[in-house]
Design an enzyme around this catalytic site. Structure first.
Site, PDB file in Angstrom:
ATOM      1  N   ASP A   1      10.118  40.652  63.530  1.00 53.86           N
ATOM      2  CA  ASP A   1      11.493  41.195  64.918  1.00 53.86           C
ATOM      3  C   ASP A   1      11.648  42.398  64.653  1.00 53.86           C
ATOM      4  OD1 ASP A   1      13.877  41.690  66.872  1.00 53.86           O
ATOM      5  OD2 ASP A   1      14.477  39.384  66.619  1.00 53.86           O
TER       6      ASP A   1
ATOM      7  N   ASP B   1      12.815  43.370  70.080  1.00 57.63           N
ATOM      8  CA  ASP B   1      13.940  43.395  70.955  1.00 57.63           C
ATOM      9  C   ASP B   1      14.688  44.364  71.409  1.00 57.63           C
ATOM     10  OD1 ASP B   1      16.973  42.543  69.794  1.00 57.63           O
ATOM     11  OD2 ASP B   1      17.384  44.442  69.314  1.00 57.63           O
TER      12      ASP B   1
ATOM     13  N   GLU C   1      11.899  40.752  74.448  1.00 55.34           N
ATOM     14  CA  GLU C   1      12.924  40.597  75.003  1.00 55.34           C
ATOM     15  C   GLU C   1      13.673  41.754  75.805  1.00 55.34           C
ATOM     16  OE1 GLU C   1      17.503  39.444  74.047  1.00 55.34           O
ATOM     17  OE2 GLU C   1      16.681  41.651  72.511  1.00 55.34           O
TER      18      GLU C   1
ATOM     19  N   HIS D   1      19.278  32.861  69.169  1.00 56.95           N
ATOM     20  CA  HIS D   1      20.167  33.078  68.360  1.00 56.95           C
ATOM     21  C   HIS D   1      21.412  33.489  69.127  1.00 56.95           C
ATOM     22  CE1 HIS D   1      17.779  36.862  69.142  1.00 56.95           C
ATOM     23  NE2 HIS D   1      18.472  37.693  67.988  1.00 56.95           N
ATOM     24  N   ASP D   2      21.396  34.399  70.184  1.00 54.62           N
ATOM     25  CA  ASP D   2      22.206  34.821  71.107  1.00 54.62           C
ATOM     26  C   ASP D   2      23.143  33.214  71.655  1.00 54.62           C
ATOM     27  OD1 ASP D   2      21.512  37.359  70.189  1.00 54.62           O
ATOM     28  OD2 ASP D   2      20.318  37.715  70.768  1.00 54.62           O
TER      29      ASP D   2
HETATM   30  C1  GLC Z   1      19.128  41.534  70.758  1.00 52.30           C
HETATM   31  C2  GLC Z   1      19.527  40.972  69.891  1.00 52.30           C
HETATM   32  C3  GLC Z   1      20.748  40.698  69.970  1.00 52.30           C
HETATM   33  C4  GLC Z   1      20.899  41.925  69.217  1.00 52.30           C
HETATM   34  C5  GLC Z   1      21.023  42.734  70.289  1.00 52.30           C
HETATM   35  C6  GLC Z   1      21.264  44.196  69.018  1.00 52.30           C
HETATM   36  O1  GLC Z   1      19.611  41.071  71.907  1.00 52.30           O
HETATM   37  O2  GLC Z   1      18.564  39.146  70.577  1.00 52.30           O
HETATM   38  O3  GLC Z   1      21.065  39.385  68.706  1.00 52.30           O
HETATM   39  O4  GLC Z   1      22.414  41.549  68.800  1.00 52.30           O
HETATM   40  O5  GLC Z   1      19.917  42.852  70.719  1.00 52.30           O
HETATM   41  O6  GLC Z   1      20.108  44.094  68.591  1.00 52.30           O
END
Ligand code: GLC
Length: 528
Positions: A106, A208, A259, A326-327
């Site tokens: 990641d 990310d 993402e 995970h979110d």
């Molecule tokens: C993304 C991740 C999340 C994180 C955020 C900041 O949304 O999936 O878990 O807190 O970015 O890096």
């Protein structure tokens, strides 16, 4: 066979494959310190091989003060001692490859940790060569922050820095200062990070918040702070992503998963594949499609979503589907246990790369976290927003701490239901969720039509509107999937007769049907 079909069948692994997300803190704790680690993951590779997935993606494992559990990186080229060492990473990679499993890490390029040496230099003086690696602005005349931008985790996105008398931007926590991608040196530094890992043999990255990397050049106020018209998602971010992509293209068969804005339109998602070059685009191989998480659980809503999304993906792009991560709260908790079985068949029979979040395959649910137990900084800043419930230890068996470790207190509580909901138990139950996942994965692997065949939904012709029926087709193979979204029986006539291969209930096989009766929350795969 047409050329298009041939090229689909020989498509790269990330079109054919299934990607399994591991939250490393919670998968397997090998040294009994309450937190999962890389040797723990290595020790579970045989399970993942047995399950049949093609690749794993690990949430961040880099050195980090863990303000956002690793999404605050202090060194992009190492492993946090809590997770192990670079040697442990190399072992994991080699052992995964030995089992035919690819590995993704990641990458968190939008921001670093405030403990990263780059930021320490940047904040040390206005004249420091790394000053312009981050986003520094003067206060407004009254001393308030430069504009009305807000952090995704609550409060202003600007933090005052006493030493140099300016504010710095942090789209997330103040411990996560945003890098300045309008500075080419920052792009080059991140390209080097990507190269460092790809050179080591890594198969790719999930990147990310990839489309936050560029902000409005003029730092204009948002019309409404949460609209994010200026503070993220600027079209020029594509230039940065294109520079990243070039590095991926230096190595064969590597993948970039991005993402992206959860609320982006289909047109927006489609644009992130970039321009057609050769067989693909020049931007992101797989920009995440989060619509399955956001769409209400009804046959009509889900069908509309799949139809529109599938149609929007450009010829040179490739779809993907995600049920959880995970979110987001666990799918079984969002839509229900029986419904989660329907979601599993949906995920694994559509045209597009499926992402499985660890534990979904055994039906893990949200674990209640009391206010004193909250670990997630988002949940601490904004009560009610904690992501801890979906990040709890994997449930392996019915021994102490569900087999996650040897008994040391775990960083988040183990689910109370672990005695019944665990891998070992479900491996011995031919109708368990795990058995369903494994069958679906095997069916997808064995049948190219499920991986790369065309998708077409079927409506009208007597199909109830609360059922979702679709066809997958490749050359002369045609497979129909029929999903009952209700808690009642539904009976309807299929356009033609076929043979049931698999049911969510795992009790129907080789049954020839034309008049199809689906029980409550039953989904079936029918070969025509
Ligand atoms: C993304 C991740 C999340 C994180 C955020 C900041 O949304 O999936 O878990 O807190 O970015 O890096």
């Amino acid at each position: 066979m047409t050329d298009a079909i041939k090229s689909n069948i020989t498509a790269p692994w990330w079109k054919h494959g299934i990607i399994y997300q591991i939250y490393p803190r919670s998968f397997q704790d090998s040294n009994n310190d309450g937190i999962g680690d890389l040797p723990g993951i290595t020790s579970r590779l045989d399970y993942l091989k047995w399950l049949g997935i093609d690749a794993i993606w690990l949430s961040p494992t880099f050195p980090s003060p863990m303000a956002d559990f690793g999404y605050d990186v202090a060194d992009y080229r190492d492993v946090h001692p809590m997770f192990g060492t670079l040697a442990d990473f190399d072992t994991l990679l080699a052992e995964a490859h030995a089992r035919g499993i690819k590995l993704l890490l990641d990458l968190v390029p939008n921001h670093t940790s405030s403990e990263h040496p780059w930021f320490k230099e940047s904040r040390s003086s206005r004249a420091n060569p790394k000053r312009n690696w981050y986003i520094w602005r003067d206060a407004r005349a009254d001393g308030s922050p430069p504009n009305n931008w807000v952090s995704a985790f609550g409060g202003s996105a600007w933090e005052w820095d006493e030493t140099t008398g300016q504010y710095y931007l942090h789209s997330f926590l103040k411990e996560q200062p945003d890098l300045n991608y309008r500075n080419p040196d920052v792009i080059a530094a991140m390209q080097d990070v990507i190269r460092f890992w790809l050179e080591r043999g890594l198969d790719g990255f999930r990147v990310d918040v990839i489309d936050w990397m560029i902000k409005d050049a003029e730092f204009r106020d948002e019309p409404d702070p949460y609209s994010r018209v200026y503070s993220a998602f600027q079209p020029e971010v594509q230039d940065v992503i294109r520079q990243f992509r070039k590095v991926f293209n230096e190595y064969p068969d590597r993948v970039m998963v991005g993402e992206i804005n959860y609320l982006g339109t289909y047109e927006y998602i489609a644009g992130l594949y970039g321009q057609a070059v050769g067989e693909g685009g020049d931007l992101i191989h797989l920009p995440f499609n989060f619509r399955m998480i956001l769409t209400p659980w009804s046959a009509t809503d889900v069908r509309t979503m799949v139809d529109e999304y599938d149609r929007a993906i450009p010829e040179h792009g490739w779809p993907n589907y995600v049920l959880g991560n995970h979110d987001q709260h666990r799918v079984a908790s969002r839509i229900g246990r029986d419904e989660a079985r329907v979601a599993a068949i949906l995920l694994l029979t559509l045209r597009g790369t499926p992402f499985i979040y660890y534990g979904e395959e055994i039906g893990m649910e949200n674990v209640p976290i009391s206010p004193e137990q909250v670990q997630d900084p988002y949940g601490i800043n904004v009560p009610g927003m904690t992501r801890d419930p979906e990040r709890t230890p994997m449930q392996w068996d019915s021994s102490v701490n569900a087999g996650f470790n040897a008994g040391a207190p775990t960083w988040l509580p183990v689910a109370a239901n672990y005695g019944t909901v665990n891998v070992a138990r479900q491996q011995n139950d031919s109708q368990s969720m795990l058995a369903l996942y494994r069958r679906l994965i095997a069916y997808r692997r064995e049948n190219p039509v499920m991986r790369v065949g065309r998708y077409q939904s079927i409506t009208g012709v007597g199909i109830p509107t609360d059922c979702f029926v679709y066809l997958r087709a490749l050359a002369d193979r045609r497979v129909l999937v029929a999903l009952n979204f209700t808690a009642e029986d539904r009976t309807f006539r299929l356009p033609e007769a076929g043979t049931i291969q698999l049911s969510t209930h795992l009790d129907r096989e080789n049954e020839t049907v034309q008049e199809l009766r689906l029980r409550a929350n039953e989904g079936v795969i029918v070969e025509l």
